[in-house]
Design a protein around this motif. Structure first.
Motif, short mmCIF file in Angstrom:
data_model
loop_
_atom_site.label_atom_id
_atom_site.label_comp_id
_atom_site.label_asym_id
_atom_site.label_seq_id
_atom_site.Cartn_x
_atom_site.Cartn_y
_atom_site.Cartn_z
N PRO A 1 -0.09 58.23 -2.26
CA PRO A 1 -1.56 58.13 -2.27
C PRO A 1 -2.06 56.72 -2.60
O PRO A 1 -3.08 56.27 -2.04
CB PRO A 1 -1.97 59.14 -3.34
CG PRO A 1 -0.87 60.15 -3.34
CD PRO A 1 0.38 59.37 -3.08
N TYR A 2 -1.36 56.02 -3.50
CA TYR A 2 -1.78 54.65 -3.83
C TYR A 2 -1.67 53.73 -2.61
O TYR A 2 -2.54 52.89 -2.37
CB TYR A 2 -0.93 54.11 -4.97
CG TYR A 2 -1.31 52.70 -5.41
CD1 TYR A 2 -2.58 52.43 -5.91
CD2 TYR A 2 -0.39 51.65 -5.31
CE1 TYR A 2 -2.93 51.14 -6.31
CE2 TYR A 2 -0.73 50.37 -5.70
CZ TYR A 2 -2.01 50.12 -6.20
OH TYR A 2 -2.34 48.85 -6.59
N HIS B 1 -1.92 54.75 0.48
CA HIS B 1 -3.03 55.15 1.35
C HIS B 1 -4.31 54.42 0.95
O HIS B 1 -5.05 53.91 1.81
CB HIS B 1 -3.26 56.66 1.26
CG HIS B 1 -2.14 57.47 1.81
ND1 HIS B 1 -2.11 58.86 1.74
CD2 HIS B 1 -0.98 57.11 2.46
CE1 HIS B 1 -1.02 59.31 2.31
NE2 HIS B 1 -0.31 58.28 2.75
N ALA B 2 -4.57 54.38 -0.36
CA ALA B 2 -5.79 53.72 -0.84
C ALA B 2 -5.78 52.24 -0.48
O ALA B 2 -6.80 51.67 -0.06
CB ALA B 2 -5.93 53.91 -2.35
N LEU B 3 -4.62 51.60 -0.64
CA LEU B 3 -4.51 50.19 -0.29
C LEU B 3 -4.75 49.97 1.21
O LEU B 3 -5.42 49.01 1.61
CB LEU B 3 -3.14 49.65 -0.68
CG LEU B 3 -2.87 49.46 -2.17
CD1 LEU B 3 -1.42 49.02 -2.39
CD2 LEU B 3 -3.82 48.42 -2.77
N LEU C 1 -6.51 51.80 3.30
CA LEU C 1 -7.92 51.98 3.64
C LEU C 1 -8.75 50.80 3.13
O LEU C 1 -9.70 50.37 3.81
CB LEU C 1 -8.42 53.30 3.07
CG LEU C 1 -7.76 54.56 3.69
CD1 LEU C 1 -8.21 55.81 2.96
CD2 LEU C 1 -8.09 54.65 5.17
N GLN C 2 -8.40 50.26 1.95
CA GLN C 2 -9.06 49.03 1.49
C GLN C 2 -8.79 47.90 2.47
O GLN C 2 -9.66 47.06 2.72
CB GLN C 2 -8.54 48.65 0.11
CG GLN C 2 -9.00 49.53 -1.03
CD GLN C 2 -8.41 49.07 -2.35
OE1 GLN C 2 -8.43 47.87 -2.68
NE2 GLN C 2 -7.85 50.00 -3.11
N ALA D 1 -2.22 57.82 5.93
CA ALA D 1 -3.49 58.13 5.26
C ALA D 1 -4.43 58.87 6.20
O ALA D 1 -5.12 59.82 5.81
CB ALA D 1 -4.14 56.84 4.76
N ASP E 1 -13.39 56.84 6.97
CA ASP E 1 -12.09 56.19 6.81
C ASP E 1 -11.27 56.22 8.10
O ASP E 1 -10.32 55.45 8.24
CB ASP E 1 -11.29 56.84 5.69
CG ASP E 1 -11.81 56.45 4.31
OD1 ASP E 1 -12.47 55.41 4.21
OD2 ASP E 1 -11.55 57.20 3.35
#
Length: 338
Positions: free
Chosen positions: A173-174, A176-178, A180-181, A231, A315
């Motif tokens: 998940p981390y 994925h967040a990176l 999308l950022q 993601a 997203d």
């Protein structure tokens, strides 16, 4: 007092030939004619010329300027504010370069041997960018001329590399967040211009010096690609069943770099006012559907669920310049084909 074409050209620093060209393409037609048939320009024409020249400074081609000016008119005060903001950015860049040159000159005056490495690196980067972008385009490329955007990119690249060093996997998940950022940073860094994405990718692939300086190694790039695909697949799982997801996992992302140039062409058609019924728009729509079906299959019900996901989930669109209006345009072109 109305101005002849020669007087207007002389007062505003353009050539008569340029003003004649603007007239011929319908961009700036004189409001008046003298008794002898000469073109005469009034205050309204001068205001429109200001808008044309301002939009040119922002990097828009003449065809797009005509489209912009044919739509709802932006208040002239807002346009002037944009010009001031652009000049402020240019002054900031000039001030930073001047500061470097003053420091260099001071070292030389003191008989010292200056360290030119950083300065030469900066000049090399500028040269690299100029191989892929015109001077006008560079003015509208935040990644090149906005220090805040560049600082954010550098910080994000460092964060991704640190995650890789810690053993974070693209499926986490981390990660994925990176990813999308990262796509949000792409959108901000390119000024939401999909055409710039393709050229930045080409520059990244063709110029080894870019990777050495920005830290986007092939391994880091693959990490982001895999994390982004995963993601978005997680998002699609909210809308699709097991069999659809099996096909999506096998095919989604296979044509990742075929989309940006097509999206840029569709955006150009929309900006130029090309109607969905036009053959050019329909050719683009056919290419769009070919890429779409490569991962979505041929079931209309599945297509509807995927379209719903794209509309509801920003997203899925981040970094691509695709918005609901573009999706509606493509859908209209498809429907017009019968």
């Amino acid at each position: 007092m109305p101005l002849t074409v020669g007087e207007l050209a002389r007062r505003c620093g353009l050539t008569v030939r340029t003003l004649h060209h603007y007239d011929a393409i319908g961009l700036l037609k004189p409001s008046l004619r003298s008794d002898a048939g000469y073109r005469l320009y009034d205050r309204t024409n001068v205001e429109r010329l200001h808008r044309i020249q301002a939009l040119r400074q922002f990097g828009l081609p003449l065809a797009d300027i005509g489209t912009v000016l044919s739509g709802p008119e932006q208040p002239l005060g807002e346009l002037i504010d944009r010009q001031i903001a652009q000049l402020d950015r240019e002054l900031d860049r000039a001030a930073r370069l001047r500061s470097r040159l003053v420091a260099l000159g001071g070292q030389l005056a003191a008989g010292q041997s200056p360290d030119l490495a950083e300065w030469l690196d900066t000049l090399e980067l500028m040269t690299m960018y100029e191989k892929y972008f015109s001077p006008e385009e560079l003015q509208s490329l935040p990644l090149h001329n906005d220090p805040d955007v560049l600082a954010h990119w550098n910080a994000l690249i460092g964060e991704v590399q640190a995650a890789m060093d810690r053993g974070v996997t693209p499926e986490a998940p981390y990660a994925h967040a990176l990813a999308l950022q990262w796509m949000e940073a792409v959108q901000r860094g390119t000024g939401n211009n999909p055409g710039f994405i393709t050229r930045l990718k080409a520059m990244q692939d063709n110029e080894p010096g870019i990777r050495e300086r920005n830290g986007i190694t092939p391994a880091l790039e693959r990490f982001i690609e895999r994390a982004l695909v995963d993601a978005r697949l997680v998002i699609f799982e909210r809308y699709l069943g097991p069999s659809d997801m099996e096909r999506m996992r096998a095919n989604y992302g296979a044509h990742m770099y075929d989309w940006p140039p097509l999206i840029a062409e569709v955006r150009g058609a929309i900006n130029a006012g090309v109607p969905p019924t036009d053959p050019h728009a329909q050719r683009l729509a056919r290419r769009w559907m070919e890429l779409f079906r490569a991962y979505a299959g041929d079931d209309p019900a599945t297509h509807a669920r995927i379209r719903e996901a794209y509309v509801n989930e920003p997203d899925l669109r981040s970094g691509s310049s695709v918005d609901p209006a573009m999706l509606a345009y493509v859908r209209s072109a498809i429907e017009a084909m019968g």
